[in-house]
Design an enzyme around this catalytic site. Sequence first.
Site, PDB file in Angstrom:
ATOM      1  N   GLU A 164      66.103  31.709  45.679  1.00 58.84           N
ATOM      2  CA  GLU A 164      66.597  32.818  44.875  1.00 58.84           C
ATOM      3  C   GLU A 164      67.891  33.439  45.416  1.00 58.84           C
ATOM      4  O   GLU A 164      68.736  33.877  44.651  1.00 58.84           O
ATOM      5  CB  GLU A 164      65.515  33.903  44.766  1.00 58.84           C
ATOM      6  CG  GLU A 164      64.302  33.510  43.947  1.00 58.84           C
ATOM      7  CD  GLU A 164      64.630  33.311  42.472  1.00 58.84           C
ATOM      8  OE1 GLU A 164      65.472  34.044  41.937  1.00 58.84           O
ATOM      9  OE2 GLU A 164      64.045  32.385  41.858  1.00 58.84           O
TER      10      GLU A 164
ATOM     11  N   SER B  36       3.266  50.245  25.683  1.00 64.44           N
ATOM     12  CA  SER B  36       2.299  50.521  26.754  1.00 64.44           C
ATOM     13  C   SER B  36       2.924  50.557  28.138  1.00 64.44           C
ATOM     14  O   SER B  36       2.272  51.007  29.088  1.00 64.44           O
ATOM     15  CB  SER B  36       1.185  49.475  26.725  1.00 64.44           C
ATOM     16  OG  SER B  36       0.426  49.596  25.541  1.00 64.44           O
TER      17      SER B  36
END
Length: 790
Positions: free
Chosen positions: A76, A461
């Site tokens: 770069e 239940s």
Amino acid sequence: MLIAGLIGAGTIWGIYTHFAKNLPTLNKLIDYQPSVLTRVYARDYQLLGEFFIERRQFVPLNEIPQQLINAFLAIEDDKFYQHMGINIPGMFRAMFANIRAGGVVQGASTITQQVAKTFFLTPERTLQRKIQEIILAFRIEETFTKSEILELYLNQILLGSGAYGVEAAARTYFDKDVANLSLAQMALLAGLPKAPSRYNPWMHKQSALDRQKLVLERMVTVGFITAEEAKEAAAAEIELARPDPSLEQIAPHYLEHVRRTILAEWGQNHLYKGGLDIYTALDPPLQRQAREAVMRGLITYDRRHGYRGPLEHMNKVGEQQIEQWLQKYKNTPPTASGYLRALVLPTPSAKAATLLLTTGEKVELPLHGVLWARKRLEKDRQIGPPIKRLTDVIQAGDTLLLEPPSQENPEGYRLAQEPDAEAALVSLDPHTGQVLAMVGGYDFKRSEFNRATQGRRQPGSSFKPFIYAAALDNGFSPVSVVDDSPILMQYRDSNGSLKTWRPENYEHKFFGPTTVRTALEHSRNLVTIRLLQNVGIATATKYINRFGLEIPPNLRNLTLALGSGGFSPIQLASAYGVFANGGKLVPPVYIARIQDRFGRTIFRHTGGDCLLCHQEPNKSLLTKAPPSPLFGSRVLSRETAYQVTSLLKGVIERGTATRAKILKRPLAGKTGTTNDLKDAWFIGYSPSLVTAVWVGLDDFTTLGYRETGAQAALPIWIDFMKFALKDLPVTDFSVPPGIQMETVDLATGVSTNSSSQSTVLEAFRKDQMPNKSTPTVVPQKEQIFNEGLY
């Protein structure tokens, strides 16, 4: 000459002032607070998921490997340490190259210019923007050191796949910290900024490798590495990670619950930009087993109720139709269960058929692969006659799902279908409240609704233990005898009309005088109603609220005994944890600890409701909310908690959940089934783990014939607990000092010295003695009470 120079200088100054007047200040860089991703971890530090707008993890320059920095510099900006923000020779080279090419083929932006562009400018390519970029680059170089500029660049640069900065990219592509990258991997990352999409290694691997070699060559040219090192790196395997974290796929409902919690308590900025590290209570092995148990259980349930038919059907199956079908479903991924979409080709025989997969491959489906697929009938989801021929089930032109051969299914392809029922599973440590596993449904892609935390279903239940706990604290003992005979009661509905309620047991039988133990073990409805009636609605409601279960006013009536309220699996698991935890309630804990972007612990669960804390203005650390008074609070005596556990052990040893005896260890739990078989539950626990399982349909229709809690939910619970407990020592529930154990007759509750299958070692508090007269609740006359759902 002087005049010309002054004119030139004036022109330059004019250009500078013109383009610089609207440029932003550098305050954004001076007070750099990047948007950093939030990461969520399981209890063993495996990555569970990520939340972000920009996937970024900030890492200081001194923690980035020098060779990775060199790789970026080489490709770069190899003159980075020599220039003052721009590379003039490079700019001229790029300009001439672009003129020769007749377009933009080469750039000359330095790393400093890229920082200026990334933070302050738009990506458009114009002369004005380029001049502004150069001006900003000079200003940045005057204000910051080279190291500071590099740190900004390496943490801000987009590297594709939503990853910003080198640490996020290292995690995204290689599932590694940036410090652990190989030279080959460093070079690949350094090649991405030019065109992240074009060089994406998942999508364009060869292009990425070509770019990687160019980076390595530049590193050799600049003198960062030798030619031999470059050659070795180019030949090395780059070892790409999977694009998606696997844990995110097996715990999506858990991850979404964490997301909602953080969003509600801390807000969007903290969640998506704060760079938090969130450490949860999730146990990955248990979570995987929970998900598999739920899927297996639902598939098994679904096959009990037959085949619903093809996904779609085409009347004509010619070459053109087959090609259109292939184009429509090309590369369709397998379902959550791994099933494959397939088309039945013409002329299936009685014993075999040829099917076309979406990949274009042809496979055979034998007769034995469809024998389970009897037609589903409308009434109670019962099934039709047995299968005799393949064509009883499938026809040419059917689009259907196939289960491929596997270790569990080695006999070839088998007809499949995704279940239409749903399930939820929650497993937690009752002593700490940590939620170790949670499944909110069959497939998160099909439905994001979390039935484990958001669903409110009648528990049937499975709610009874709370009524029995209240009864044990209000004059009853495990051997108290209660009448299980018919009840006729009347009530007025919302219109004032007089209605009749005749509750029944599941067996549609009545069993007469029954001990409290036997009534709970076999889920006798009439006994439970009489217990609640004797304790009193108001007393029982206040008592139940202590378990964290809020009873709305319209349900404060005797139907509460049969589980008429609506609760989520996480609520019931937490409430059952009271029995396992010796009477103490510990609220569920999902998030154990949170660190900020700088590694500072800003939240640690040490008590309270686990409500997350709010950041005060101008403070970097969060302060914890005051703890809830319920945290670890005793809501039940140790003695009563153990008595309920003893009763619930009997449910597994002799009652409705004897199938769980296969686990061969002390366990306690309760089945639950609602009217018309709409909900099936099993909630059970060992001394160290509570697990709740619910099965039902989202539209509240029936699960079908005989689909009770023992049939639909209990097998999922067993499947999960078999794995969860396999490496734990076999330990029994500890008996509190205030409990006396006596041998009693199961049928009568009378103390006995004998020991046989008709006796049980019963737990009594010191104020309860088996030789004392036991209370008997006689049948009640007709009674009018408040309106409710019956």
